[in-house]
Design an enzyme around this catalytic site. Sequence first.
Site, PDB file in Angstrom:
ATOM      1  N   ASN A 155     -15.078 -15.680   1.349  1.00 43.08           N
ATOM      2  CA  ASN A 155     -14.966 -16.241   2.701  1.00 43.08           C
ATOM      3  C   ASN A 155     -16.086 -17.190   3.110  1.00 43.08           C
ATOM      4  O   ASN A 155     -15.867 -18.064   3.935  1.00 43.08           O
ATOM      5  CB  ASN A 155     -14.819 -15.107   3.735  1.00 43.08           C
ATOM      6  N   GLU A 251     -23.705  -5.718   0.585  1.00 44.25           N
ATOM      7  CA  GLU A 251     -23.352  -6.263   1.906  1.00 44.25           C
ATOM      8  C   GLU A 251     -21.840  -6.171   2.008  1.00 44.25           C
ATOM      9  O   GLU A 251     -21.123  -6.979   1.405  1.00 44.25           O
ATOM     10  CB  GLU A 251     -23.822  -7.723   2.024  1.00 44.25           C
ATOM     11  N   CYS A 285     -17.219 -11.138   8.020  1.00 43.44           N
ATOM     12  CA  CYS A 285     -17.518  -9.706   7.977  1.00 43.44           C
ATOM     13  C   CYS A 285     -17.942  -9.141   9.337  1.00 43.44           C
ATOM     14  O   CYS A 285     -17.835  -7.942   9.564  1.00 43.44           O
ATOM     15  CB  CYS A 285     -18.579  -9.422   6.924  1.00 43.44           C
TER      16      CYS A 285
HETATM   17  P1  NAD Z   1     -13.898  -8.433  -3.010  1.00 40.25           P
HETATM   18  O1  NAD Z   1     -14.687  -7.177  -3.020  1.00 40.25           O
HETATM   19  O2  NAD Z   1     -12.468  -8.392  -3.345  1.00 40.25           O
HETATM   20  O3  NAD Z   1     -14.553  -9.488  -4.019  1.00 40.25           O
HETATM   21  C1  NAD Z   1     -15.917  -9.829  -3.947  1.00 40.25           C
HETATM   22  C2  NAD Z   1     -16.395 -10.260  -5.320  1.00 40.25           C
HETATM   23  O4  NAD Z   1     -16.334  -9.142  -6.204  1.00 40.25           O
HETATM   24  C3  NAD Z   1     -15.571 -11.361  -5.954  1.00 40.25           C
HETATM   25  O5  NAD Z   1     -16.423 -12.270  -6.608  1.00 40.25           O
HETATM   26  C4  NAD Z   1     -14.723 -10.597  -6.958  1.00 40.25           C
HETATM   27  O6  NAD Z   1     -14.323 -11.386  -8.050  1.00 40.25           O
HETATM   28  C5  NAD Z   1     -15.708  -9.546  -7.413  1.00 40.25           C
HETATM   29  N1  NAD Z   1     -15.104  -8.352  -8.036  1.00 40.25           N
HETATM   30  C6  NAD Z   1     -13.848  -7.873  -7.897  1.00 40.25           C
HETATM   31  N2  NAD Z   1     -13.700  -6.741  -8.626  1.00 40.25           N
HETATM   32  C7  NAD Z   1     -14.893  -6.499  -9.212  1.00 40.25           C
HETATM   33  C8  NAD Z   1     -15.394  -5.490 -10.065  1.00 40.25           C
HETATM   34  N3  NAD Z   1     -14.621  -4.480 -10.477  1.00 40.25           N
HETATM   35  N4  NAD Z   1     -16.677  -5.555 -10.469  1.00 40.25           N
HETATM   36  C9  NAD Z   1     -17.481  -6.547 -10.045  1.00 40.25           C
HETATM   37  N5  NAD Z   1     -17.071  -7.557  -9.249  1.00 40.25           N
HETATM   38  C10 NAD Z   1     -15.790  -7.529  -8.835  1.00 40.25           C
HETATM   39  O7  NAD Z   1     -14.128  -9.082  -1.554  1.00 40.25           O
HETATM   40  P2  NAD Z   1     -13.471 -10.400  -0.930  1.00 40.25           P
HETATM   41  O8  NAD Z   1     -12.044 -10.144  -0.614  1.00 40.25           O
HETATM   42  O9  NAD Z   1     -13.830 -11.585  -1.746  1.00 40.25           O
HETATM   43  O10 NAD Z   1     -14.322 -10.512   0.419  1.00 40.25           O
HETATM   44  C11 NAD Z   1     -13.982  -9.827   1.590  1.00 40.25           C
HETATM   45  C12 NAD Z   1     -14.907  -8.657   1.827  1.00 40.25           C
HETATM   46  O11 NAD Z   1     -16.254  -9.093   1.800  1.00 40.25           O
HETATM   47  C13 NAD Z   1     -14.713  -8.049   3.207  1.00 40.25           C
HETATM   48  O12 NAD Z   1     -14.739  -6.651   3.108  1.00 40.25           O
HETATM   49  C14 NAD Z   1     -15.905  -8.568   3.983  1.00 40.25           C
HETATM   50  O13 NAD Z   1     -16.275  -7.784   5.085  1.00 40.25           O
HETATM   51  C15 NAD Z   1     -16.949  -8.590   2.932  1.00 40.25           C
HETATM   52  N6  NAD Z   1     -18.052  -9.466   3.320  1.00 40.25           N
HETATM   53  C16 NAD Z   1     -19.235  -8.894   3.682  1.00 40.25           C
HETATM   54  C17 NAD Z   1     -20.292  -9.694   4.090  1.00 40.25           C
HETATM   55  C18 NAD Z   1     -21.619  -9.101   4.489  1.00 40.25           C
HETATM   56  O14 NAD Z   1     -22.614  -9.826   4.524  1.00 40.25           O
HETATM   57  N7  NAD Z   1     -21.688  -7.818   4.790  1.00 40.25           N
HETATM   58  C19 NAD Z   1     -20.136 -11.074   4.118  1.00 40.25           C
HETATM   59  C20 NAD Z   1     -18.907 -11.613   3.746  1.00 40.25           C
HETATM   60  C21 NAD Z   1     -17.872 -10.798   3.331  1.00 40.25           C
END
Ligand code: NAD
Length: 476
Positions: A155, A251, A285
């Site tokens: 995002n 995060e 988020c």
């Molecule tokens: P996601 O967890 O699906 O993916 C995040 C990353 O993890 C991607 O690069 C993905 O390829 C990777 N990934 C997926 N499976 C994995 C695995 N088994 N091992 C290691 N890496 C893996 O999240 P998303 O849909 O891309 O993002 C949305 C989420 O991110 C929401 O929950 C949002 O709240 C959170 N977010 C948090 C913050 C914060 O600062 N707290 C900021 C932005 C987004």
Amino acid sequence: MNTNTVLKQEMYIDGKWIVKDESIGVFDKFSQEKIADVPIANKEDVDLAVQSAKDALKKEFSPYKRYLVLKKAAELLLERKEEFASILAREVGKPIRESRGEVERAAQTLGISAEEAKRIHGEGVPVEAAPGSENRMAFTVKVPVGVVAAITPFNVPLNLVCHKIGPGLAAGNSMIVKPAELTPLCALKLAKLFEEAGLPKGRLHVLTGHGPDLGKWLLENSDVNMFTFTGSPRVGEYIRERAGLRKVTLELGNNSATIVHRDANIEKAAQLVTQKSFNNAGQVCISVQRVYVHEEVYEEFLEKVMIHTKELKLGNPLDEATDIGPMIRLSDAERVESWVQEAVEQGAKIELGGERQGAFYEPTILSNVSPSMKVCRQEVFGPVVSIVPYRDFEDAIEWVNDSDYGLQAGLFTNDLSLAMKAAKSIEVGGLIVNDASAYRVDHMPYGGVKKSGTGKEGPKYAIEEMTEERIVVLNL
Ligand code: NAD
């Protein structure tokens, strides 16, 4: 970027740009046109990146040089604001004005990291105060953790990558970045920019490919010293479980709440809540998801939020007039639609919106919700906000805390004692008074409690996470 050309992208390992036969398509989230193919990294690529990152640590890269590289990268990023912004608009579907804002903030993040590179220091420790240690002196130094794997979400694919690369490099680490499959282009372009800024070979790698595979191979490689992850709680927990004794920063998500008390400036609160509920189609988020409004001002507030929401324009993210673009995937818009439908079946009322067209979901305001509904209990990560009246301030605080998450919360009030009460009792990483939950500037500490994660970002605080404190004792 030419809208008709599919770019064969390379990934960045060991100072080289590498193409692969196998690739993943990256699409314009509005037109659904393919805009690039990015390589799928395999285990050998991961191991090569880790080895190169480890080797790079042996070569001198002084704090002042880190400062110069990061400062240059920040300058180059601002020079190329439009290029980066149009990539963001296309790969995320983020409106162009918001995309420019992300580039400006990413440059801030790198600039702040550059400054922080010059002030990483330990402290004197009075060991001589212990009996028998009169002839000793001691101090601590902060040393890099080493090889850091940074895994980032779809995002905010530029600024959140900068929140890892910036402090990571400032602290003297080597960084391996794994951007999200859906939005990897900004991270790759950023690596080019760092190369141009003079970053020594091996200090930064960008691996593209499938998250579960790359995650597994990075976790299996014991030369990776730390994981810094931003994304969903599900993947965060997976990484935490497998990282063993290594450092992990997480995060994660949130179902952010904001309280609007009766003494607040209701017009200001309505404007800010509207803006911060629907930015990036709610895929933020700290996006406002639950609003608790004092019953005396509930109707007025709801009416004003509806007026401001009706002014929002859905459309092509590249169009200057667009406020809300498509969601990242059709399936996400369908999921949001089904959660809203389920809430309605359980008694919720749609005050505004509630319609889906393809991957677009209208900015939606719900009332008459109950805490157990998915739209309240889980992270919607879409343009849906629920507005709930309260009578007692204590109840509102309790409802904010009735959540698995705890990233940030907002509170509109001019009553200092209520603000202080909230500051003491709201279970979050950050309380924002007289603004909504989704306020952030890049040098503040940022990170949550409960399922929202562990550890802080913001360059100064991320550097704390990405360094080890070593004590040096002198026997004089
Ligand atoms: P996601 O967890 O699906 O993916 C995040 C990353 O993890 C991607 O690069 C993905 O390829 C990777 N990934 C997926 N499976 C994995 C695995 N088994 N091992 C290691 N890496 C893996 O999240 P998303 O849909 O891309 O993002 C949305 C989420 O991110 C929401 O929950 C949002 O709240 C959170 N977010 C948090 C913050 C914060 O600062 N707290 C900021 C932005 C987004």
